[in-house]
Design an enzyme around this catalytic site. Structure first.
Site, PDB file in Angstrom:
ATOM      1  N   HIS A 150       0.802  -1.227   0.000  1.00 50.06           N
ATOM      2  CA  HIS A 150       0.000   0.000   0.000  1.00 50.06           C
ATOM      3  C   HIS A 150       0.838   1.281   0.000  1.00 50.06           C
ATOM      4  O   HIS A 150       0.293   2.383   0.102  1.00 50.06           O
ATOM      5  CB  HIS A 150      -0.928  -0.035   1.226  1.00 50.06           C
ATOM      6  CG  HIS A 150      -2.126   0.850   1.129  1.00 50.06           C
ATOM      7  ND1 HIS A 150      -2.433   1.800   2.077  1.00 50.06           N
ATOM      8  CD2 HIS A 150      -3.081   0.947   0.179  1.00 50.06           C
ATOM      9  CE1 HIS A 150      -3.541   2.427   1.723  1.00 50.06           C
ATOM     10  NE2 HIS A 150      -3.952   1.925   0.575  1.00 50.06           N
ATOM     11  N   LYS A 152       3.036   4.478  -1.232  1.00 46.81           N
ATOM     12  CA  LYS A 152       2.941   5.419  -2.359  1.00 46.81           C
ATOM     13  C   LYS A 152       4.145   6.346  -2.236  1.00 46.81           C
ATOM     14  O   LYS A 152       3.987   7.542  -1.977  1.00 46.81           O
ATOM     15  CB  LYS A 152       1.662   6.265  -2.306  1.00 46.81           C
ATOM     16  CG  LYS A 152       0.346   5.485  -2.151  1.00 46.81           C
ATOM     17  CD  LYS A 152      -0.181   5.632  -0.774  1.00 46.81           C
ATOM     18  CE  LYS A 152      -1.569   5.036  -0.580  1.00 46.81           C
ATOM     19  NZ  LYS A 152      -1.975   3.915  -1.337  1.00 46.81           N
ATOM     20  N   ASP A 157      17.120   9.788  -7.241  1.00 55.23           N
ATOM     21  CA  ASP A 157      18.585   9.895  -7.116  1.00 55.23           C
ATOM     22  C   ASP A 157      19.073   9.594  -5.698  1.00 55.23           C
ATOM     23  O   ASP A 157      20.071  10.202  -5.249  1.00 55.23           O
ATOM     24  CB  ASP A 157      19.055  11.307  -7.525  1.00 55.23           C
ATOM     25  CG  ASP A 157      18.810  11.580  -9.005  1.00 55.23           C
ATOM     26  OD1 ASP A 157      18.615  10.618  -9.756  1.00 55.23           O
ATOM     27  OD2 ASP A 157      18.825  12.769  -9.384  1.00 55.23           O
TER      28      ASP A 157
END
Lengths: 228, 228
Positions: A150, A152, A157
């Site tokens: 779940h 996000k 870099d």
């Protein structure tokens, strides 16, 4: 004699003063709290043309009906993602936003190393961009253990963390109340880099060579009241 | 005369040195970067008994079958929430976790001001704790405008931000891959305080006195591919 002493004292005073000024300047420079990049973006984002963000060095005339030259939460998010010059590690539950997919493909075409980790079930739903990324040659791995992968978040870099409630979907960007934190604070970035690396290795398909669907059985029985 | 001058010079030198040391000490104290609290919690959390967290001053013997005295991501999260002494602003999409509900009710019984903002649809699903909070007298408002009020953040005492991918559900805590950032960095906390205040005022039921279901029509037509 006293004149010589006076000259010496004044000379020493001048040297001491200049050294003190040097020292204070050095301390101010070294110890001044550094401004860490910290930004919070809220959604839904206003709608605006984002074509110029993909090719800032060679802007072309755009005749789309959206407002132009407007900075929005979404354009800020896109700029952060497109700032990647060496790597983008993306760990996202649901990915169906075509503009974000275009951003990832643009980075890939520039030679940026891309790793995408996503939820196995949501990688296969209608409208997902995961297949598009795979077809382009981008390395994608699916979570095999948890009920839902779940997260996000993404790391640009190994330096810039982008995380929040926002799935990479059209509805999340245009219609939902969502938040995204963009930060370079090492205290926050480092744990996410470590977590990504852990999940990436854990979900290496080579570890599950004989299973076509290694999701645990309890995933299917999760009560609907506990939607992610 | 020269002896007097030597004494004077040495005296001045000692004074200058001690003043310099004072100045350097003051500068070090004033300019040293302050350690801002920054913590990242990852889920799923290990299972452990959390009863002692609710009454740390009067620990009682617990005979539940879970491990005791173990610090987990969830116990850290609970401690952060229960550290509230004046206010807790909670903005969460889905709230069905009974331990987190117990934490909010505990704070309420201690006199902490609680404000809960949630998604209208998810406030009514089976297993939700929103009704429990309302029955206890806690002020709850539901989002009326967006497709989903998909935030998962809370602000403790207008000082500590808790935000991430984690809904306040049992599955999120025990079974999903999730993250939660806990931070006191004002650059991050302030925007969330402002956003909460904006949403709280915007979703004041007094603004929608004649509508029993003020959700926009487009919510029902959101394509399933764009689940939050």
């Amino acid at each position: 004699m006293s004149v010589m002493w006076t000259v010496k004292v004044v000379g020493l005073g001048v040297v001491a003063l200049s050294l003190s000024v040097e020292l204070v300047g050095w301390l101010l420079h070294r110890l001044r709290p550094k401004r860490t990049r910290n930004e919070v973006l809220f959604f839904p984002s206003k709608m605006a043309c984002i074509n110029h963000i993909f090719a800032p060095s060679s802007p072309q005339l755009c005749f789309c009906p959206l407002p132009h030259g407007v900075e929005t939460s979404f354009s800020r998010l896109l700029r952060c993602i497109l700032s990647a010059s060496s790597s983008l590690d993306l760990c996202v539950f649901s990915f169906s936003n075509m503009d974000l997919s275009r951003a990832v493909l643009t980075l890939y075409s520039r030679g940026v190393t891309i790793r995408v980790l996503t939820d196995k079930d949501y990688a296969a739903i209608t409208g997902t961009q995961i297949g598009v990324l795979r077809k382009a040659g981008i390395c994608v791995r699916c979570d095999v253990d948890s009920v839902y992968m779940h997260h996000k978040f993404s790391v640009v870099d190994n330096r810039l963390l982008i995380t929040g409630s926002l799935n990479w979907t059209r509805t999340a960007v245009q219609s939902n109340m969502e938040n995204v934190i963009v930060t370079e604070d090492p205290d926050l970035v480092r744990p996410f880099i470590k977590e990504f690396q852990k999940l990436w290795l854990h979900n290496d398909p080579a570890r599950y060579p004989y299973s076509s669907d290694p999701k645990p059985a309890h995933k299917a029985t999760t009560p609907r009241t506990d939607k992610p």
